[in-house]
Design an enzyme around this catalytic site. Structure first.
Site, PDB file in Angstrom:
ATOM      1  N   GLU A   1      38.967  79.336  26.635  1.00  0.00           N
ATOM      2  CA  GLU A   1      38.676  80.669  27.163  1.00  0.00           C
ATOM      3  C   GLU A   1      38.627  81.692  26.024  1.00  0.00           C
ATOM      4  OE1 GLU A   1      41.318  81.772  30.325  1.00  0.00           O
ATOM      5  OE2 GLU A   1      41.244  79.777  31.235  1.00  0.00           O
TER       6      GLU A   1
ATOM      7  N   TYR B   1      46.712  72.797  29.538  1.00  0.00           N
ATOM      8  CA  TYR B   1      46.809  74.249  29.701  1.00  0.00           C
ATOM      9  C   TYR B   1      46.544  75.001  28.388  1.00  0.00           C
ATOM     10  CZ  TYR B   1      48.425  78.725  31.468  1.00  0.00           C
ATOM     11  OH  TYR B   1      48.486  80.046  31.838  1.00  0.00           O
TER      12      TYR B   1
END
Length: 364
Positions: free
Chosen positions: A295, A288
């Protein structure tokens, strides 16, 4: 003398589940606590250090409904944690019988975060049992539960196959082509990623209309965040589509989802594979943060491109006439990425701790 006669109340934070109430009393170094329940009233009195210094603090809460006697409490150096069992397992619309909330009482937002997957499974099983009893009383040969399970199984299966195709494709191409495979990732698997992410809208709708017991907000945040990267950062900017960061974003997304969707798929048919369950609750720890980092890198790399092309920029009307670059919003979005990482990482950690933490001990 006025201080001696004044009743001091500590700050109290509360949350609930179907069977239990959770109260967190903000008192440190507590001594001689007296905690009890009578029918639907909780009585608390203790010596401790609170907002008014070292004093005796007390309060009484008249609950909305009946509770069981003998509440369980645990003293820590900073607070008192109290667990009260409801007499009847059901969701309360508020904590107290009186509609106006006492000034010292506030929601415990940490506890009010989404219920863990294990708790969702228990709620789903209870709903399934009630639906079965209702349908049997109506004499219906079919059960909505079976239709719901079949629908959710197929949905999770399709998503599992889609993300598995992306993951295997990227892995094989990397093994054969090495780093050269990074630069045409978008043109190779973008169509499948578009399909999977558009289908993910259904997951949020399922939660919103009650088909699943999952909370809506986390699903919506992930959906909007990923689709912003996929459709805006990558989809509208050809200059971004041949960058290596696309490979890492797609690879990390698919690695997370193949374990998540396979776990949900087996849950639909009442199967519990311990290895898969452990992977589902553990792999997010490295994946995660890495996904959020990838991103963020893609957003940073896109900022000069948006500045150069002027895409999505606009000028405010007269008399201001200031040009607002889209990169300004991207910089705000960068902050939101890491804020979301902190919130979700803490929540996922609590989910894992509730699933694999030590068994609760009753402390009197």
């Amino acid at each position: 003398m006025a201080m001696e006669n004044q009743v001091l109340t500590p700050h109290v934070y509360w949350a609930q589940r179907h069977r239990e109430l959770y109260l967190r009393v903000e008192l440190s170094d507590v001594q001689n606590p007296a905690i009890s329940t009578t029918e639907n009233v909780l009585h608390f009195k203790a010596q401790g250090h609170g907002a008014k210094g070292d004093n005796v603090y007390e309060f009484h809460l008249e609950f909305l409904d009946l509770v069981k006697p003998e509440p369980v409490y645990k003293l820590t150096q900073r607070q008192v944690n109290i667990t009260v069992q409801k007499k009847v397992s059901q969701w309360w619309e508020r904590l107290t019988k009186q509609e106006k909330r006492p000034l010292f009482l506030a929601p415990d937002f940490d506890r009010w975060l989404d219920e863990s997957d294990a708790e969702m499974e228990l709620r789903a099983k209870e709903e399934e049992r009630l639906n079965k009893l209702r349908l049997e009383s109506e004499g219906s040969p079919e059960t909505l539960t079976n239709l719901r399970k079949g629908y959710l199984f197929m949905y999770n299966l399709v998503q599992f196959l889609g993300f598995s195709w992306i993951f295997v494709n990227l892995t094989v191409r990397f093994c054969i082509l090495g780093k050269e495979s990074f630069y045409d990732t978008f043109h190779t698997v973008a169509d499948m990623m578009y399909f999977c992410q558009m289908l993910a809208v259904v997951e949020t709708i399922n939660a919103a209309i009650g088909v699943t017991t999952s909370p809506v907000l986390p699903s919506l945040i992930q959906l909007l965040g990923r689709n912003f990267i996929l459709f805006i950062i990558f989809g509208t900017m050809e200059e971004m589509q041949n960058k290596a960061v696309v490979f890492f974003v797609f690879y990390l997304w698919s690695a997370i989802e193949i374990f998540r969707y396979s776990f949900y798929m087996l849950t639909c048919i009442d199967m519990d594979w311990e290895v898969l369950t452990w992977l589902r609750y553990t792999l997010w720890i490295p994946l995660y943060p890495l996904g959020c980092l990838a991103e963020a890198v893609s957003v940073v790399q896109s900022i000069p491109i948006f500045n150069e092309t002027g895409r999505f920029s606009f000028t405010l009307p007269y008399p201001v006439k200031i040009k607002v670059r889209f990169s300004f919003f991207l910089q705000i979005y960068l902050i939101m990425i890491f804020l979301g990482l902190y919130i979700n990482f803490r929540h996922l950690y609590k989910q894992r701790r509730r699933r694999y933490g030590q068994k609760k001990k009753k402390i009197h």
